[in-house]
Enzyme design. Structure first.
Site, PDB file in Angstrom:
ATOM      1  N   LYS A 103      35.283  73.607 -72.194  1.00 10.52           N
ATOM      2  CA  LYS A 103      36.714  73.503 -72.463  1.00 10.52           C
ATOM      3  C   LYS A 103      37.122  74.411 -73.632  1.00 10.52           C
ATOM      4  CE  LYS A 103      38.331  70.422 -69.459  1.00 10.52           C
ATOM      5  NZ  LYS A 103      38.684  69.034 -69.754  1.00 10.52           N
ATOM      6  N   ARG A 136      31.161  65.172 -66.905  1.00  9.76           N
ATOM      7  CA  ARG A 136      31.546  66.119 -65.847  1.00  9.76           C
ATOM      8  C   ARG A 136      31.235  67.528 -66.341  1.00  9.76           C
ATOM      9  NH1 ARG A 136      36.262  69.049 -64.352  1.00  9.76           N
ATOM     10  NH2 ARG A 136      36.670  69.045 -62.091  1.00  9.76           N
TER      11      ARG A 136
END
Length: 286
Positions: free
Chosen positions: A221, A255
């Site tokens: 991210k 995830r």
């Protein structure tokens, strides 16, 4: 124990590893590498062979910087992958969608879970989950997939996210979704800046205290890239550190894009916490 699809998880002492397979031309990390059907199916197979417990298949990116696709196009992207992956594995399969019709088609094709970054706000989606008995991932975001949110603001990020998740869980229960079919996700970087996501990491226990298994989607991210000044493709170490910290604060599903590295880091974390024995010890304690 919690049964999800064909597998059981003891989240008191076990972490599930969810592999990301994006059948989109514009995913922020993959950049379309698994857009072709054969590549998407092969990526899912490799992930399971590498130790993933779960495969998350998506056909519509969260980013607002994309062309709108209709429901039929999204179904055409995800259903063939789900059908092929279901044929070769008992791993959990989730569909990353916020649309009721896509979720229904995916579940009919063999998916077990609806992973919704829109928090079950799309009309009819909660009812599909309730009717089919599917597990749902209820995620925090302000705008949802494909919607631009400029300069997101929170009075206090953690209580704000917590209150939203509690309200959406109540909505899920009211729609008839069983409590043991609910997972929550605070939505790191979804309509949040780097400081918001870091604060969620520091106080993740306030999210896990809501009482449902917590999923974290931290892999590569931007908050990791901005913290370390690393471009896409050079965030593996930061991702591993973030996932380990999240596990220590109560997350039980991670995830990820890089399955082999995550499997090693997560299984080592479980062993250090005393949740699992070494695989190949040279000496026994007896």
């Amino acid at each position: 124990m919690r049964r999800i699809g064909r597998r059981e998880f003891d989240f008191r002492r076990q972490v599930a590893i969810m592999a990301i397979v994006n059948r989109t031309p514009n995913s922020f990390h993959d950049q379309g590498r698994t857009f072709e059907l054969e590549r998407a199916v092969e990526a899912a197979r490799r992930a399971v062979d590498a130790g993933a417990d779960w495969v998350d298949i998506g056909g519509f990116a969260f980013s607002a910087a994309q062309a709108e696709i209709d429901v039929a196009a999204e179904i055409d992207r995800v259903v063939p992958v789900i059908s092929e992956v279901r044929r070769v594995t008992d791993a959990v399969i989730s569909v990353d969608t916020h649309r009721a019709a896509v979720a229904a088609a995916a579940l009919a094709a063999g998916a077990d879970v609806i992973n919704d970054t829109n928090g079950l706000r799309e009309p009819g989606l909660a009812e599909v989950a309730a009717r089919t008995g599917a597990t749902v991932v209820v995620t925090h975001s302000l705008g949802g997939p494909g919607r631009r949110v400029m300069r997101p603001h929170y009075a206090d990020i953690v209580p704000d996210v917590s209150a939203y998740l509690r309200e959406r869980v109540r909505a899920a229960l009211a729609a008839g979704i069983a409590a043991d079919r609910i997972i929550i996700d605070p939505g790191h970087d979804l309509n949040k800046n780097t400081y918001h996501s870091l604060e969620l990491m520091r106080r993740l226990e306030e999210i896990t205290a809501i009482g449902y298994p917590t999923l974290v989607a931290l892999s590569n991210k931007d908050f990791i890239g901005e913290t370390l000044d690393r471009p896409q493709g050079e965030r593996t170490e930061g991702t591993i550190a973030a996932n380990v910290m999240a596990i220590l604060r109560g997350a039980r599903i991670v995830r990820v894009h890089d399955v082999p590295a995550t499997v090693a880091a997560v299984r080592m974390t479980e062993a250090m916490l005393g949740w699992r024995a070494p695989v190949a010890p040279k000496h026994n304690l007896a």
